[in-house]
Write an enzyme that holds these catalytic residues in place. Structure first.
Site, PDB file in Angstrom:
ATOM      1  N   ARG A  90       0.836  -1.190   0.000  1.00 49.47           N
ATOM      2  CA  ARG A  90       0.000   0.000   0.000  1.00 49.47           C
ATOM      3  C   ARG A  90       0.879   1.252   0.000  1.00 49.47           C
ATOM      4  NH1 ARG A  90      -2.563  -3.846   3.181  1.00 49.47           N
ATOM      5  NH2 ARG A  90      -4.739  -4.258   2.598  1.00 49.47           N
ATOM      6  N   LYS A 147      -2.272  -2.299   7.745  1.00 49.52           N
ATOM      7  CA  LYS A 147      -3.706  -2.017   7.840  1.00 49.52           C
ATOM      8  C   LYS A 147      -4.413  -3.035   8.716  1.00 49.52           C
ATOM      9  CE  LYS A 147      -7.807  -1.222   5.007  1.00 49.52           C
ATOM     10  NZ  LYS A 147      -8.368  -1.161   3.633  1.00 49.52           N
ATOM     11  N   HIS A 187      -3.903   3.588  -5.433  1.00 50.27           N
ATOM     12  CA  HIS A 187      -4.226   2.293  -4.839  1.00 50.27           C
ATOM     13  C   HIS A 187      -4.508   1.237  -5.903  1.00 50.27           C
ATOM     14  CE1 HIS A 187      -5.330  -0.360  -1.548  1.00 50.27           C
ATOM     15  NE2 HIS A 187      -6.416  -0.712  -2.224  1.00 50.27           N
ATOM     16  N   ARG A 196      -1.997  -1.479  -6.604  1.00 50.23           N
ATOM     17  CA  ARG A 196      -2.094  -2.734  -5.826  1.00 50.23           C
ATOM     18  C   ARG A 196      -3.051  -3.707  -6.520  1.00 50.23           C
ATOM     19  NH1 ARG A 196      -1.488  -5.066  -0.677  1.00 50.23           N
ATOM     20  NH2 ARG A 196      -3.362  -5.959   0.260  1.00 50.23           N
ATOM     21  N   TRP A 229      -4.072  -9.818   3.033  1.00 51.45           N
ATOM     22  CA  TRP A 229      -5.479  -9.505   3.211  1.00 51.45           C
ATOM     23  C   TRP A 229      -6.016 -10.238   4.437  1.00 51.45           C
ATOM     24  CZ3 TRP A 229      -4.077  -9.586  -2.123  1.00 51.45           C
ATOM     25  CH2 TRP A 229      -4.364  -8.386  -2.803  1.00 51.45           C
ATOM     26  N   TYR A 284     -10.625 -11.009  -7.359  1.00 52.81           N
ATOM     27  CA  TYR A 284      -9.766 -11.261  -8.514  1.00 52.81           C
ATOM     28  C   TYR A 284      -9.988 -12.645  -9.124  1.00 52.81           C
ATOM     29  CZ  TYR A 284      -7.441  -7.432  -6.063  1.00 52.81           C
ATOM     30  OH  TYR A 284      -7.182  -6.260  -5.413  1.00 52.81           O
TER      31      TYR A 284
END
Length: 342
Positions: A188, A215, A275, A278, A301, A310
């Site tokens: 990120r 995050k 972003h 990414r 994640w 995806y």
């Protein structure tokens, strides 16, 4: 019990049932209104001290306490900015006055001036404060429902390798190096901007992000491929602490005029965000055959659902299953006949 005037403003004073002396400004130059304010205060304290009724707290009291108790959040500064904007709608209200109608009106106004998704960010802050006032502080016994807007699911925007090369060519050097590193690691923007040399081990081909910088709040191990190492080699000796800098300081903001001008020169739509680099990294991985479970670990994640965005880019492994119904639309005569051997 009495009212008195100081300058142009009336003040009230009285003693509560528990013997507490109260003295406050009535905030008015009208004696009649000051007396009405005094009567309301007397009733309020009587209900609290004799009947056990909870005191009515203000929205500002709740907002201040919420900010103090959520000081650990990485979005703290953004939350404070949201509260400053909300203050024009809620700053003069008590919690009992923050009704469903008031909240809906705030949401409608914010949605009209910006977007439903942006309005949801503000509504989520209101909901969080009200829930804490009810569940943790017990300031109120019930709260209104905060209805969020339905946000349309947007397509994932990613660059083709040719588009990425054109963009990198048009970016100024400091942004080009950062963008290329993001495209090779999937990190990120903030993790790239504030990456320090102490977080990089080029001999082991790995970098790491500390939990307080991630995050999800978990440490991230970042494997470095050859393209990422090439970027790091070019950055060696530029700064003693930080990997990526501009004029001796970390690059805090990347979506600048230089970024937008580079998008325009590269022929890429202006809606492409930093972003989305990414998303591009993740999309390239899936299209190259990286399993979704591995991608989840690479991208750190928190849930598998985030990676499923995806999945539509990796249909190769389903080709065999799709072929099982080949020939379904052939007629009986068109199907090959089996010959029985006697």
């Amino acid at each position: 019990m009495r009212v008195s005037k100081r300058g142009d403003v009336w003040w009230v004073s009285f003693t509560t049932p528990h013997g507490q002396r109260i003295r406050r400004s009535a905030g008015t130059d009208d004696k009649t209104r000051a007396l009405e304010y005094l009567d309301r205060l007397k009733v309020q304290y009587w209900e609290q001290q004799r009947l056990g009724v909870k005191p009515d707290r203000s929205w500002q009291d709740a907002a201040v306490r919420w900010v103090k108790e959520t000081s650990h959040k990485r979005t703290r500064e953004k939350d404070i900015a949201k509260l400053r904007r909300l203050d024009r709608y809620l700053g003069h209200l008590m919690l009992s006055q923050v009704t469903r109608d008031v909240i809906d009106q705030i949401g409608e106004r914010l949605a009209q001036t910006s977007s439903p998704s942006n309005a949801n960010r503000y509504l989520a802050v209101i909901r969080s404060i009200l829930r804490r006032a009810r569940d943790d502080w017990e300031w109120v016994s019930h709260i209104p429902k905060v209805q969020l807007y339905r946000e349309p699911k947007q397509r994932i925007r990613f660059l083709t390798p040719d588009e990425a090369r054109r963009l990198l060519t048009e970016l100024p050097e400091h942004l080009r190096e950062m963008a290329q590193f993001a495209l090779t690691t999937g990190l990120r923007q903030r993790n790239v901007s504030y990456l320090q040399w102490s977080q990089v081990d080029m001999s082991r081909r790995v970098a790491w992000i500390h939990p307080d910088e991630a995050k999800a709040g978990r440490a991230i191990g970042v494997p470095l491929n050859e393209d990422a190492l090439d970027v790091l080699r070019r950055r060696l000796g530029r700064h003693g602490d930080y990997v990526f800098t501009y004029q001796g300081k970390p690059v805090d903001r990347c979506s600048t005029k230089a970024w937008k001008r580079a998008l325009e020169r590269a022929g890429i739509e202006q809606s492409f965000r930093w972003h989305d680099l990414r998303h591009t990294w993740a999309s390239w991985h899936v299209q190259s055959g990286t399993p979704l479970q591995e991608l989840m670990e690479l991208g750190s994640w928190a849930s598998y659902d985030m990676v499923l965005r995806y999945a539509h880019l990796a249909a190769d492994h389903l080709r065999g299953a799709a072929s099982r119904i080949d020939g379904t639309f052939l007629t009986h005569k068109q199907k090959p006949q089996l010959v029985r051997l006697s």
